[in-house]
Enzyme design. Structure first.
Site, short mmCIF file in Angstrom:
data_model
loop_
_atom_site.label_atom_id
_atom_site.label_comp_id
_atom_site.label_asym_id
_atom_site.label_seq_id
_atom_site.Cartn_x
_atom_site.Cartn_y
_atom_site.Cartn_z
N ARG A 133 0.86 -1.19 0.00
CA ARG A 133 0.00 0.00 0.00
C ARG A 133 0.90 1.24 0.00
NH1 ARG A 133 -2.24 -3.47 4.00
NH2 ARG A 133 -4.36 -4.18 3.52
N LYS A 158 -2.35 -2.06 7.97
CA LYS A 158 -3.78 -1.83 8.13
C LYS A 158 -4.35 -2.83 9.13
CE LYS A 158 -7.97 -1.17 5.39
NZ LYS A 158 -8.55 -1.21 4.02
N HIS A 224 -2.53 2.52 -5.88
CA HIS A 224 -3.03 1.24 -5.37
C HIS A 224 -3.18 0.20 -6.48
CE1 HIS A 224 -4.44 -0.66 -1.72
NE2 HIS A 224 -5.44 -1.22 -2.38
N ARG A 227 -0.60 -2.53 -6.37
CA ARG A 227 -0.90 -3.64 -5.46
C ARG A 227 -1.90 -4.60 -6.10
NH1 ARG A 227 -1.21 -5.05 0.19
NH2 ARG A 227 -3.33 -5.50 0.91
N HIS A 250 -4.57 -9.70 3.96
CA HIS A 250 -6.03 -9.72 4.03
C HIS A 250 -6.50 -10.64 5.15
CE1 HIS A 250 -6.42 -8.57 -0.52
NE2 HIS A 250 -6.21 -7.52 0.26
N TYR A 259 -9.66 -10.99 -6.99
CA TYR A 259 -8.70 -10.92 -8.10
C TYR A 259 -8.94 -12.01 -9.14
CZ TYR A 259 -6.41 -7.45 -5.25
OH TYR A 259 -6.16 -6.31 -4.52
#
Length: 275
Positions: A133, A158, A224, A227, A250, A259
Site C-alpha cells: 500500500r 492496516k 493502489h 498492489r 487480508h 482478483y
C-alpha cells in the site's frame, strides 16, 4: 459542549488503538453530524434524524463507502461514548462492485521506466514487486529490509498487524545501494526535508501519477493499482490464493478472491461455445 463530547470520542478511540487516520475521519464525520443537528440535542439518539442526515449525503452524490464511514462514526459515538445499549437499526449502504484497475506487465514496465529519479523509480517498482500500500511504502524503514531472506517486514499495517512479504530479487542490488549508508531507523524513501523525515502518501501518489502520465498508459490507474496488479499477476502465475492472502495481509480470503474476477488471463482461456 460539542468539543467535550468529541474529546470523549477521541479518548475512546485512542484507548481502543484506532489509527490516527480513523480517529481523524471519525471526528470529522461526527463534527459534521453535530453541525447538522443545528442546536438539537444530539446526545439523544434519533434514528430518523441519522437516516435523514445520511440521505442528505447520498443526495450530494457521496459514494456508498463514504456514507458508510459516516454511519460507522455515528454508531461509534452513540455506542461507545453515549453508551446506547440497544441495537441501532440502520443498515450500511451497499457498495458499488467495481473491479480494481489492473495494469499488465508491459504497462508496469513503461510506468517504472518513465521516471529517471532513482528514488521514485524504486518506490513504484517496490510497491508493485511486493504488493505494498502507499502508506506501507512511505513508512518502510531500512531495518524492515531483510536482504538475506528476501523479505520485507511491514510493521503496524492496516488493522494494526505486522506481516512479511517478498523482497523482489530484481531490486536487491539497487535497494542495497540506495540504503547503504542509511541508519537502520531511517525511512527508505525519506523526504528531502531531513534525514529522518518520511514522504507523505500524497507525495507518493503524485509521483505515481506523474510517471503514469509520462508513460502514456491510458488506464485510470492509481498508486493502489500497483498492489492490485501484484496480486493479479501472482494469481495468473499459479501462486496459491492463500499465499497471496498472506502477502497482502487480508484477514478474509474473500477480499483476495476478487482478483479471480479481474484476471484477463483466466478469461482468455475460456473456450467460447460458438464453433
Amino acid at each position: 459542549m460539542n468539543d467535550f463530547w468529541l474529546g470523549e470520542m477521541r479518548r475512546e478511540m485512542i484507548l481502543r488503538n484506532y489509527s490516527r487516520k480513523t480517529i481523524r475521519n471519525y471526528l470529522q464525520c461526527c463534527r459534521n453530524y453535530i453541525g447538522y443537528c443545528d442546536g438539537e440535542d444530539f446526545c439523544e439518539l434519533d434514528v430518523d434524524r441519522v437516516k435523514t442526515f445520511l440521505l442528505s449525503k447520498f443526495e450530494k452524490n457521496y459514494a456508498p463507502s463514504t456514507v458508510n464511514l459516516y454511519l460507522n462514526a455515528i454508531k461509534f459515538f452513540y455506542r461507545r461514548v453515549m453508551k446506547v445499549s440497544f441495537k441501532i437499526p440502520i443498515s450500511f449502504a451497499r457498495r458499488n462492485k467495481k473491479l480494481p484497475v489492473v495494469l499488465n506487465h508491459d504497462e508496469i514496465i513503461k510506468i517504472i521506466s518513465s521516471t529517471y529519479n532513482i528514488k521514485h523509480r524504486l518506490m513504484i517498482a517496490l510497491a508493485y514487486g511486493s504488493g505494498l500500500r502507499v502508506s506501507e511504502v512511505v513508512n518502510l524503514q531500512v531495518c524492515d529490509l531483510e536482504f538475506a531472506q528476501g523479505l520485507i517486514w511491514i510493521r503496524n499495517a492496516k488493522g494494526g498487524n505486522d506481516r512479511c512479504t517478498t523482497l523482489p530479487s530484481a531490486l536487491e542490488n539497487d535497494l542495497r545501494t540506495w540504503v547503504k549508508n542509511l541508519p537502520k531507523c531511517n525511512y527508505v524513501f525519506r523526504s528531502s526535508m531531513g534525514a529522518k523525515a518520511k514522504l507523505t502518501t500524497r507525495t507518493a501518489q503524485k509521483v505515481f501519477q506523474n510517471a503514469l502520465k509520462k508513460s502514456n498508459v491510458e488506464k485510470l490507474a492509481t498508486f493502489h493499482s500497483l498492489r492490485h496488479s501484484f496480486a493479479t499477476h501472482l494469481l495468473e502465475n499459479g501462486t496459491d490464493i492463500r499465499v497471496i492472502q498472506k502477502l497482502l495481509g487480508h484477514k478474509n480470503i474473500k477480499t483476495t478472491q476478487r482478483y479471480t474476477k479481474v484476471s484477463s488471463k483466466f478469461i482468455s482461456q475460456v473456450q467460447s461455445p460458438l464453433i
